[in-house]
Write an enzyme that holds these catalytic residues in place. Structure first.
Site, mmCIF file in Angstrom:
data_model
loop_
_atom_site.group_PDB
_atom_site.id
_atom_site.type_symbol
_atom_site.label_atom_id
_atom_site.label_comp_id
_atom_site.label_asym_id
_atom_site.label_seq_id
_atom_site.Cartn_x
_atom_site.Cartn_y
_atom_site.Cartn_z
ATOM 1 N N ASP A 47 -10.428 -5.904 0.335
ATOM 2 C CA ASP A 47 -10.496 -4.496 1.204
ATOM 3 C C ASP A 47 -9.752 -6.441 2.578
ATOM 4 O O ASP A 47 -9.938 -6.850 2.306
ATOM 5 C CB ASP A 47 -11.313 -4.454 1.681
ATOM 6 C CG ASP A 47 -11.569 -2.650 0.723
ATOM 7 O OD1 ASP A 47 -10.876 -2.640 -0.096
ATOM 8 O OD2 ASP A 47 -12.654 -2.430 0.735
ATOM 9 N N SER A 101 0.586 -1.161 0.221
ATOM 10 C CA SER A 101 -0.227 -0.022 -0.471
ATOM 11 C C SER A 101 0.759 1.596 -0.205
ATOM 12 O O SER A 101 0.569 2.037 -0.618
ATOM 13 C CB SER A 101 -0.631 -0.156 1.360
ATOM 14 O OG SER A 101 -2.477 -1.001 1.067
#
Length: 653
Positions: free
Chosen positions: A365, A326
């Site tokens: 997610d 990320s």
């Protein structure tokens, strides 16, 4: 019958004698004439030639190697030094039976197999009349034992020299590198005139990259020697030109704190000043002692290093490649703004998974049920995968790879070290080169969260963060900062001009800065700013080491288990209003980026802060922040013990 005796002819005999005497005299005169002529040729005609040859038998030239330039940190702390030592040397042309000599000599000065192997290797690549080192760094006892027995070895001598020494040992092994003895391959590429008398050359790290600057030029001296070749007098000396000393941008205090923060866990960290590209710290853990290599590493030591499963010789900061996870999201978000694909207020609804039309398997997610409706700042703060899945898909792999390449992903940063890895930036062209398969939309989706084919080095990511922190102005990362030589009043800076800015709108940068600041204030990095007087911006990254076989969430959420599955990343810069340091940290085994790698980044920031005396110009202190560490006046040539390591307190994000 009476015998008749011939009468002696005195006249004829006298004439014959005179003729013979004349011939003999002429021959004597011719011999004397030839001898005189030969003397004339030797003493008059060829006088200069034979005088030179005679002098050469009496006078021996010897090259004087230059002193290698020293290496310092930015504050003048010595990182690579030259220390006096003694070595044993042998002149091969004066030895009739080398094995016998080595056997006899080994009884006086201990010689192990490594010494003999290195000597035999050097012997093959040296000229017969050159002195060849047999044993390096003699102890005082070894020198004394040889001195007593020196008369037995007229072709062996103890020679003083300067040897390289690294005072901090493993701390800078992957940055400074080390020097090693010149071998046959080196002789093919090195200038023989410039390296006369030199026994060592830079092998890795800064020692190799700045070899031309550090080496200098050799001198020579003329020695009067006796019949045994031993020096009687020094007739003439021409001093060598020492190499230039090199000042690195690294700070010992920050480097020590960074390495200590890993606590021996494999990983890497790089800290860069975004205002100029200067590398403030560069750590790869585990590491090794470069002093082992200077005069030839033993087989046992080398075997221990190469068989170590943690690979201490591997420079993870420069060559290690990992999926960035990320940490790429702020860069992707900036691309959405700069390319006109997103506005800061645009929202995406996250319900926990993202599905491509026509596909049964969806992309999830990390949070069950998702984060709900998020805008760009919130998506960065909460690291919402769905937001970046959709952004990557809307951007397309071609524009995505083109945009991310501007920050240096997928290519070398250009740092002044040899051996940097390029990493992998996912693109249609890259896959076409490395695979016969076409590019699939799902590969674009996972590229949006730094997974799939992505592979970056810690240096690449630190460079990208520094470029972002600097408002989009890129600088090549640089270790070499200044150089100097004896007698110079000031250091000579090494130039590093900036590149063209990558960000057109300052407002776009402000949005990303706000999102990364939110990570620290109320996101995965919450708590990392506690006690730090200036605002920190950051982003965590948790990259999976293994591909998932299903969409199911991990049932085992223990830290130990997740650490075996994840690479933990954390990137940060500070202060957010006027960034002066950018950091990238990776742990090869870490459960979560913020909790595992975040504290390491904080330790680096604390150590850096301790080097800043007083208030940082242009930056606003946070309300109720802890006071800055007190400034202390450092001596002109500080040592590591004189420098504070860290001003941090325990951080529990």
């Amino acid at each position: 019958m009476k015998s008749r005796r011939a009468l002696k002819n005195v006249r004829d005999e006298t004439a014959l004698f005179r003729r013979r005497a004349l011939v003999g005299f002429v021959l004597i005169l011719l011999g004397l004439g030839g001898l005189v002529g030969r003397y004339a040729v030797l003493q008059v005609v060829r006088h200069d030639e034979f005088a030179t040859r005679s002098t050469n038998n009496r006078v021996k030239p010897r090259a004087i190697p230059p002193a290698r330039g020293l290496i310092y940190d930015r504050n003048g702390v010595v990182l690579a030094d030259n220390v006096p030592a003694f070595r044993l040397e042998v002149v091969p042309e004066q030895v009739k039976d080398m094995p016998a000599l080595l056997a006899r000599l080994g009884k006086v000065v201990p010689l192990d197999q490594d010494d003999i192997d290195a000597f035999n290797k050097q012997l093959k690549q040296s000229r017969r009349f050159d002195s060849v080192p047999l044993k390096m760094r003699l102890t005082e006892d070894e020198i004394d034992h040889f001195a007593v027995n020196r008369w037995r070895f007229p072709n062996v001598d103890v020679v003083p020299y300067l040897t390289r020494h690294y005072p901090f040992g493993p701390l800078f092994a992957h940055v400074i590198g080390y020097v090693g003895r010149i071998d046959a391959d080196d002789l093919q590429r090195l200038d023989p005139d410039r390296y006369q008398g030199t026994s060592h050359v830079g092998r890795s790290g800064v020692e190799r990259s700045y070899e031309d600057l550090l080496h200098g030029k050799p001198g020579y001296e003329l020695l009067e020697v006796n019949a045994d070749g031993r020096t009687q007098h020094v007739l003439e000396t021409h001093a060598p030109t020492p190499g230039r000393s090199l000042y690195l941008s690294i700070d010992v205090r920050v480097q020590k704190a960074a390495e200590a923060a890993f606590e021996g866990r494999p990983g890497a960290a790089v800290a860069i000043d975004p205002r100029n590209g200067q590398v403030l710290a560069m750590v790869s853990v585990p590491t090794f002692d470069p002093n082992l290599f200077v005069n030839g590493i033993s087989q046992a030591d080398y075997r221990a290093l190469t068989t170590n499963p943690d690979k201490p010789l591997y420079n993870r900061a420069l060559r290690g490649v990992y999926p960035p996870g990320s940490t790429v999201k702020p860069f992707l978000a900036l691309g959405g703004l700069e390319l006109g694909l997103r506005k800061p207020s645009d929202t995406v609804y996250s319900n926990g998974q993202f599905c491509l039309p026509g596909q049964t398997r969806c992309y999830r997610d990390d949070k069950r049920g998702g984060d709900g409706t998020v805008d760009m700042v919130t998506a960065i703060q909460k690291s919402t995968n769905t937001y970046f899945y959709k952004l990557a898909l809307d951007m397309g792999i071609d524009r995505l790879s083109q945009w991310m390449s501007r920050f240096g992903f997928g290519r070398k940063t250009g740092i002044d070290l040899i051996g940097e890895s390029t990493g992998i930036l996912p693109s249609r062209a890259w896959k076409a080169t490395n695979s016969k398969q076409p590019w699939y939309p799902g590969e674009t989706v996972i590229a949006g969260i730094g997974q799939g084919y992505w592979a970056v080095t810690p240096l690449q990511l630190a460079h990208a963060v520094a470029t972002l922190a600097g408002g989009g102005v890129p600088y090549q990362p640089r270790l070499g900062m200044d150089s100097s030589t004896v007698g110079e009043a000031r250091r000579q800076p090494l130039p590093n001009p900036p590149g063209d800015t990558l960000i057109r709108q300052r407002g776009d940068w402000a949005v990303i800065n706000e999102g990364m600041r939110a990570v620290i204030t109320d996101g995965t990095g919450k708590g990392l700013n506690d006690g730090f007087p200036y605002a920190i911006a950051g982003k965590s990254g948790t990259a999976e080491r293994y591909s998932r076989t299903s969409d199911a969430y991990d049932t085992n959420r223990s830290t130990a288990y997740l650490a075996t599955r994840h690479r933990a990343w954390f990137i940060a810069y500070a202060p957010t209003d006027h960034p002066r340091i950018a950091v990238a940290v990776v742990l090869e085994e870490g459960a979560w980026g913020a909790s595992a790698a975040g504290p390491i980044a904080r330790e680096i920031l604390d150590a850096w802060l301790a080097t800043q005396h007083g208030v940082i110009p242009g930056s606003e202190r946070l309300p109720n922040a802890a006071p800055l560490p007190s400034a202390t006046s450092a001596p002109t040539e500080p040592t590591a013990e004189d420098l504070p390591v860290s001003a941090s307190s325990e951080v529990q994000p």
